[in-house]
Scaffold this active site. Sequence first.
Site, short mmCIF file in Angstrom:
data_model
loop_
_atom_site.label_atom_id
_atom_site.label_comp_id
_atom_site.label_asym_id
_atom_site.label_seq_id
_atom_site.Cartn_x
_atom_site.Cartn_y
_atom_site.Cartn_z
N TYR A 142 -7.59 0.68 -2.74
CA TYR A 142 -8.19 -0.27 -3.68
C TYR A 142 -7.69 -1.70 -3.43
O TYR A 142 -8.29 -2.67 -3.87
CB TYR A 142 -7.89 0.12 -5.13
CG TYR A 142 -8.53 1.42 -5.58
CD1 TYR A 142 -9.41 2.11 -4.75
CD2 TYR A 142 -8.25 1.96 -6.81
CE1 TYR A 142 -9.99 3.30 -5.14
CE2 TYR A 142 -8.82 3.17 -7.22
CZ TYR A 142 -9.68 3.83 -6.38
OH TYR A 142 -10.25 5.01 -6.77
N LYS A 191 -4.10 13.83 1.89
CA LYS A 191 -5.08 14.40 2.84
C LYS A 191 -4.45 14.33 4.22
O LYS A 191 -4.98 13.70 5.15
CB LYS A 191 -6.39 13.60 2.80
CG LYS A 191 -7.36 14.04 1.75
CD LYS A 191 -7.90 15.44 1.92
CE LYS A 191 -9.02 15.52 2.92
NZ LYS A 191 -9.52 16.91 3.08
N ASP A 223 -8.54 17.85 -1.71
CA ASP A 223 -9.74 18.65 -1.98
C ASP A 223 -9.36 19.98 -2.64
O ASP A 223 -10.00 20.43 -3.59
CB ASP A 223 -10.57 18.87 -0.70
CG ASP A 223 -9.72 19.25 0.50
OD1 ASP A 223 -8.49 19.07 0.45
OD2 ASP A 223 -10.28 19.74 1.49
N ASP A 247 -6.72 8.42 -9.24
CA ASP A 247 -7.85 7.98 -10.07
C ASP A 247 -8.74 9.19 -10.37
O ASP A 247 -9.09 9.48 -11.52
CB ASP A 247 -8.62 6.92 -9.27
CG ASP A 247 -9.63 6.18 -10.12
OD1 ASP A 247 -9.72 6.47 -11.31
OD2 ASP A 247 -10.35 5.32 -9.56
N ASP A 251 -8.57 11.82 -13.98
CA ASP A 251 -9.76 11.97 -14.82
C ASP A 251 -10.12 13.45 -14.96
O ASP A 251 -10.48 13.92 -16.04
CB ASP A 251 -10.96 11.23 -14.22
CG ASP A 251 -11.09 9.83 -14.80
OD1 ASP A 251 -10.10 9.35 -15.38
OD2 ASP A 251 -12.17 9.22 -14.67
#
Length: 356
Positions: A142, A191, A223, A247, A251
């Site tokens: 980001y 990852k 994942d 992020d 959620d």
Amino acid sequence: MEYNIALVPGDGIGPEVVEEAVKVLHKIGEKFGHKFNFKYTIAGGAAIDQFGEPLPKETLDICKESDAIILGAVGGYKWDHMPLDKRPEKALLGLRYAFGLYANLRPAILYKTLKDACPLKDEISDKGIDIMVVRELTGGIYFGEKGRKETEKGKCAYDTELYSEKEVKRILKTAFEIAEKRSKKVTSIDKANVLESSLFWREIVNEYAKDYPHIELNHMLADNATMQLVRDPSQFDVIVTTNMFGDLLSDEASQITGSIGLLPSASLNEDNFGMFEPIHGSAPDIAGKGIANPVAAILSAAMMLKYSFMLEEESKTIENAVEKALESGHRTKDIAGKGEKFLSTSEMGDVIAGLL
Ligand code: NAD
């Protein structure tokens, strides 16, 4: 002790729920002999309307003079047409940036009494959910270099995931210290099967964990983590991860506990200065109706006491009062069953304050 708190109620239901957090803090102050001085200030849509910008200097100055910030929420339909860099939500990034709030803590707890609100099957939710997601908040993709360019493929756009050793170590410090006080288990999510930055992240985690031999460390690919969170969330205690994975996963973790109106968050810097806010937004669809759930804002205040002011007992007292209120059947509209009676925002705040 005396503490100065900047209050940034923001937009929509923000002011309604922040008021209940203030109510509870006043009561805690009386009970434990602390003085909380509150200074109201504006950000988000309210600030755009008044000053033409989402985070006026005056607001930043008030926050800088304070020991912590409590924020309600920012945003709303009224400002949705504005360009991204002028939107109310820009205030959040501005505050995170101004104070170097790199550690985002998001507890996701399933209250036994609200089990029905959990979208997972009983056999999964019966095992309980009590997760602390520790998300790196000021680095990664980001904030990395981004742009657009022409290549042999034609028009392209790119973002860059970049983490320094220092950035990884400081978020690990937060996660491992929290794990010490919980069930001594950390899951680091990356990852590392495809990303160099994740390989680097994993190497640093392994090195760092050597200083915490009593803490059980697992690595999990992002994942797989998204699947495991719905398959068996009880396997997680502290999750530590990058800005982007955090992020998404935080959620997901919040959704499996049922209501967005119950979950708080903290964003901290190296000096334990922090901004504390519910994870929900400004909920313009219910703003002004007096039906918002104030629990997330109240628990955000409890996080402030614990993580910025080191007032563990006071914080626990608030958490216990919330739990008691829920256990004794008190509900706001979002968590009430069909046809069940529910309390207004301020009535729920009164019940919780009364149980302290
Ligand atoms: P939202 O969280 O505001 O609302 C989602 C749904 O949950 C709505 O149906 C809402 O009524 C309900 N809800 C949220 N909080 C509740 C509460 N305390 N009690 C009862 N019900 C509650 O998300 P959204 O609708 O996607 O966003 C609305 C605005 O908020 C947008 O402008 C968005 O950009 C902004 N937003 C701000 C923040 C923040 O300030 N940190 C975070 C998320 C979204």
